[in-house]
Design an enzyme around this catalytic site. Structure first.
Site: not given
Length: 448
Positions: A158, A164, A237, A275, A292
Site C-alpha cells: 500500500k 481511494g 464504495k 475504518e 473528515r
C-alpha cells in the site's frame, strides 16, 4: 458561534453543508469553478465566489484562491467537506495562520492519520488491533521479501500516502512480488507525490466496517456505531448500510472502544471515521482513519438522529459535546447514484440531464445537487447523488430501497440505478453474506 462559513467544496456535500448552516442561522459562502457556475450550492448559498477554471488544481485545490474568497467575504470559518482539501494538514495549518477556523481536526491530527504507516504505528502504541505487516516504510525489495515471508502470503502493498484504492497491489506469491512492489511505488509517486509504501498481511474475504466518532475540544470522544462499506468496485464504495449485518453487541463495543482510543491518541476534534477490516471469525484490524465527514454519513444520521455536520460545526466553535447513550433505531441503506454506464464497465457518462425525478415517501432521503437541465461536468467525481432509506428492519429497508430506486428517473445520462436495483434483488445481499470482493463476481444483466 461563527459569523459566516465558507464551504470549500462542490456538489452534493456543499449543498448538504449549506442546508445545515441555514438551519443553524449561519450565513454561507459557496466557492465554484467556472464549470459549476449553475450548480445548486451557488444558487442556495448567501454569497458565491468564483475561484478558477474547471481543473481542480486550479480551483478547488487552489488554497490561495479559497483563502482570498474567505477574506473578501469576511468568512471566519471554512468547512472542507470531503475530498479536495479536507484531509490536507497544510490547509488546516494555513487557515489557522489566517485566523480562519478550519472545521475539522488540527493539522497535527490530520498528519498523524494521513500517512498510513505512521497511523498504523500510532494505533499499535494505543492498543488498537492492526494487521500484521511492516513496522513502517519498506525501503527495498529485499526488505519486502523478508516481511512477506515472515507474515505469509497473500500480502498487500500500500502507498503510505494513499487513498481511494490507488497505490495498492495484492501479492499472492513471491514470484510476483518484484513487479508489484515496483508498480506500487511508481503509482504512489504519480498519484500522491510520495513513493513510500508499506506491506500488510492480506485479510481474505473480510467485511469493511467503519466506526463514526465525534470529539470536542474538551477531550470528550464518543462513537455512533458502525457502517458496513463492504460492497465496493475497484476499492470504491458504492453502497453503505448501518448497522452492519455481521455485527454483534459485543463486537460493536470492542470496535467502538478501539475507535474512541484511536481518536484520543491523536487529540482528535470533530467528526471522523475509523475504518476496520473484520474477518470471518470477527477479528478486526485497523485500516485507516478518515479525518473528515464521509460520503456515507447519512446512514448514521438516519439511525442515530444526529446531524453530523452540525456536530462538526459545534465542535469547531468550542461547544462541549453532550454525553448521550448511543441509541440506534432500525436500519439504513445508502446507494451512490453515479453518472456511469454499468453496461460498459462503468465508464463515465457526463452530459446534460434531461429528466430528473427523485423518489419520495416515508423515510426516503435524496442528497443531490443535480436537477433537470443540469449539465454534469466531466472534470470531477461521477457521483450525482445519494439515495438513503431507513426502516425498522434490514429486510424492510431493502424493499424500500428497491421501490425508491424504481421511482428514481434520470434521463439524458447513464446512471448506476439499474445496477443497484439488481443488487437489491440479489439473494446474497439480502442474506448479508458478502464481503469486499463480492462485487467482482456480481454480474450486471442489462436485460433483467
Amino acid at each position: 458561534m461563527f459569523n459566516k462559513i465558507l464551504v470549500a467544496n462542490r456538489g452534493e456535500i456543499a449543498l448538504r453543508i449549506i442546508r445545515t448552516c441555514k438551519e443553524m442561522g449561519i450565513p454561507t459562502v459557496a466557492v465554484f469553478s467556472t464549470a459549476d457556475r449553475d450548480s445548486l450550492p451557488v444558487k442556495f448559498a448567501d454569497e458565491a465566489v468564483c475561484i478558477g477554471p474547471p481543473p481542480s488544481k486550479e480551483s478547488y485545490l487552489k488554497i490561495p484562491n479559497i483563502l482570498s474568497a474567505a477574506e473578501i467575504t469576511n468568512a471566519d470559518a471554512i468547512h472542507p467537506g470531503y475530498g479536495f482539501l479536507s484531509e490536507k494538514a497544510e490547509f488546516s495549518r494555513i487557515c489557522a495562520e489566517h485566523d480562519i477556523k478550519f472545521i475539522g481536526p488540527a493539522p497535527e491530527s490530520i498528519a498523524a492519520m494521513g500517512n498510513k504507516s505512521m497511523a498504523k504505528e500510532t494505533m499499535e502504541n494505543s492498543g488498537v488491533p492492526t494487521v500484521p505487516g511492516s513496522e513502517g516504510v519498506v525501503e527495498s525489495l529485499e526488505e519486502a521479501k523478508k516481511i512477506c515471508a515472515g507474515i505469509g502470503y497473500p500480502c498487500i502493498i500500500k502507498a503510505s500516502s494513499g487513498g481511494g484504492g490507488r497505490g495498492m497491489r495484492v501479492v499472492q506469491e513471491e514470484s510476483s512480488l518484484k513487479q508489484a512492489y515496483s508498480m506500487c511505488k511508481n503509482e504512489a509517486e504519480t498519484a500522491f507525490d510520495d513513493p513510500d509504501v508499506y506491506i500488510e498481511k492480506f485479510v481474505e474475504d473480510p467485511h469493511h466496517v467503519e466506526i463514526q466518532v465525534l470529539a470536542d475540544q474538551h477531550g470528550n470522544v464518543i462513537h455512533l456505531g458502525e457502517r458496513d462499506c463492504s460492497l465496493q468496485r475497484r476499492h470504491q464504495k458504492i453502497l453503505e448500510e448501518a448497522p452492519s449485518p455481521l455485527m454483534t453487541p459485543e463486537l460493536r463495543k470492542e470496535m467502538g472502544d478501539a475507535a474512541v482510543n484511536a481518536a484520543k491518541a491523536v487529540d482528535y476534534e470533530g467528526a471522523g471515521t475509523v475504518e476496520f477490516l473484520v474477518d470471518k471469525d470477527h477479528n478486526f484490524y485497523f485500516m485507516e482513519m478518515n479525518t473528515r465527514i464521509q460520503v456515507e454519513h447519512p446512514v448514521t444520521e438516519e439511525i442515530t438522529n444526529y446531524d453530523l455536520v452540525a456536530e462538526q460545526i459545534k465542535a469547531a466553535a468550542g461547544k462541549k459535546m453532550e454525553q448521550k447513550e448511543l441509541k440506534m433505531r432500525g436500519h439504513a441503506i445508502e446507494c451512490r447514484i453515479n453518472a456511469e454506464d454499468p453496461e460498459h464497465n462503468f465508464r463515465p457518462s457526463a452530459g446534460k440531464i434531461e429528466v430528473f425525478h427523485t423518489p419520495g415517501g416515508h423515510s426516503v432521503r435524496v442528497d443531490t445537487h443535480a436537477y433537470a437541465g443540469y449539465r454534469i461536468p466531466p472534470h470531477y467525481d461521477s457521483m450525482i447523488g445519494k439515495l438513503i432509506v431507513s426502516a425498522p428492519t434490514r429486510e424492510e429497508a431493502i424493499k424500500r430501497m428497491k421501490r425508491s430506486l424504481e421511482e428514481f428517473i434520470i434521463e439524458g445520462v447513464k446512471t448506476t440505478i439499474p445496477y443497484h436495483i439488481q443488487l437489491m434483488e440479489d439473494e446474497n445481499f439480502k442474506k448479508g453474506t458478502f464481503n469486499t470482493k463480492y462485487l467482482e463476481e456480481f454480474k450486471f444483466n442489462p436485460d433483467n
